[in-house]
Design a protein around this motif. Sequence first.
Motif, PDB file in Angstrom:
ATOM      1  N   ALA A   1      95.646  -7.155   8.265  1.00 36.43           N
ATOM      2  CA  ALA A   1      95.153  -6.270   9.327  1.00 36.43           C
ATOM      3  C   ALA A   1      94.050  -6.954  10.128  1.00 36.43           C
ATOM      4  N   ILE A   2      93.908  -6.541  11.370  1.00 34.68           N
ATOM      5  CA  ILE A   2      92.824  -7.044  12.216  1.00 34.68           C
ATOM      6  C   ILE A   2      91.551  -6.252  11.905  1.00 34.68           C
ATOM      7  N   ILE A   3      90.456  -6.961  11.724  1.00 37.80           N
ATOM      8  CA  ILE A   3      89.140  -6.364  11.485  1.00 37.80           C
ATOM      9  C   ILE A   3      88.324  -6.525  12.767  1.00 37.80           C
ATOM     10  N   THR A   4      87.714  -5.439  13.212  1.00 37.37           N
ATOM     11  CA  THR A   4      86.892  -5.445  14.421  1.00 37.37           C
ATOM     12  C   THR A   4      85.447  -5.124  14.067  1.00 37.37           C
ATOM     13  N   LEU A   5      84.527  -5.919  14.589  1.00 38.37           N
ATOM     14  CA  LEU A   5      83.094  -5.686  14.384  1.00 38.37           C
ATOM     15  C   LEU A   5      82.514  -4.946  15.579  1.00 38.37           C
TER      16      LEU A   5
ATOM     17  N   THR B   1      79.278  -2.491  12.010  1.00 35.34           N
ATOM     18  CA  THR B   1      80.407  -1.790  11.407  1.00 35.34           C
ATOM     19  C   THR B   1      81.630  -2.692  11.456  1.00 35.34           C
ATOM     20  N   ALA B   2      82.385  -2.725  10.358  1.00 38.40           N
ATOM     21  CA  ALA B   2      83.684  -3.400  10.325  1.00 38.40           C
ATOM     22  C   ALA B   2      84.753  -2.323  10.239  1.00 38.40           C
ATOM     23  N   THR B   3      85.760  -2.395  11.111  1.00 39.50           N
ATOM     24  CA  THR B   3      86.826  -1.398  11.161  1.00 39.50           C
ATOM     25  C   THR B   3      88.171  -2.076  10.990  1.00 39.50           C
ATOM     26  N   LYS B   4      88.970  -1.549  10.063  1.00 38.62           N
ATOM     27  CA  LYS B   4      90.327  -2.051   9.827  1.00 38.62           C
ATOM     28  C   LYS B   4      91.284  -1.414  10.812  1.00 38.62           C
ATOM     29  N   GLN B   5      92.193  -2.222  11.301  1.00 38.17           N
ATOM     30  CA  GLN B   5      93.238  -1.784  12.224  1.00 38.17           C
ATOM     31  C   GLN B   5      94.106  -0.699  11.576  1.00 38.17           C
ATOM     32  N   ASP B   6      94.511   0.281  12.382  1.00 37.44           N
ATOM     33  CA  ASP B   6      95.424   1.338  11.928  1.00 37.44           C
ATOM     34  C   ASP B   6      96.847   0.782  11.902  1.00 37.44           C
ATOM     35  N   LEU B   7      97.413   0.659  10.719  1.00 41.92           N
ATOM     36  CA  LEU B   7      98.780   0.148  10.561  1.00 41.92           C
ATOM     37  C   LEU B   7      99.712   1.213   9.998  1.00 41.92           C
ATOM     38  N   SER B   8      99.312   2.481  10.107  1.00 35.58           N
ATOM     39  CA  SER B   8     100.095   3.560   9.503  1.00 35.58           C
ATOM     40  C   SER B   8     101.474   3.698  10.142  1.00 35.58           C
TER      41      SER B   8
END
Length: 195
Positions: free
Chosen positions: A99-103, A144-151
Amino acid sequence: GTTAIDATAGVADFSGTGINIDVVGMKTLRAAKASTVGGGGTAAMTVNSNAFDLIPGIATQVAFSVDPVDTAAGADIVPVIQIRDAASNVVATGIDSTAIITLSLFSGSGSLLGTLTKQAVAGVASFTATQGVYMTSPGVKKITATKQDLSAGGATGSFSANSADFTITNADATTLVFTTQPINPTLAGADLTPV
């Protein structure tokens, strides 16, 4: 869970006792029977199970395995973020593991600059000098680190975690600047008021 039970008709059935191991990797269980020689029974015995592999569960969280540290303005911020299951094991395989992580900036003034997204490899996103993540405004910050939504692809949704507080300090001086120049012309003997 329960790790010791009485055998019934020579069988110790641990089903439903809640016994579990939450750390991934190859495991072997050892069963041990206490000595009953004093009561006319047999000596103590042990037996090992076949080896089995415990794998991570589904991704449920992200966590900073390396938090940002106090850094000079303009210097690289190099956090490491892990995608983890409910037992805090790194999810190293499957769709979520890449997954892509966004800061983003959670608290403190200024802007988070540089390349703020990175694709995880085997569940880990290590931001390095290559991404050039930095801040120029001094003060206490939290990101904050946010994981991409892959649902939509059968994996898990988006979730976030905040870093620990860190401080951006003023960088070393590199130039001198007049913010107020002397007045031109100035009468001889008059006060000069440069800043």
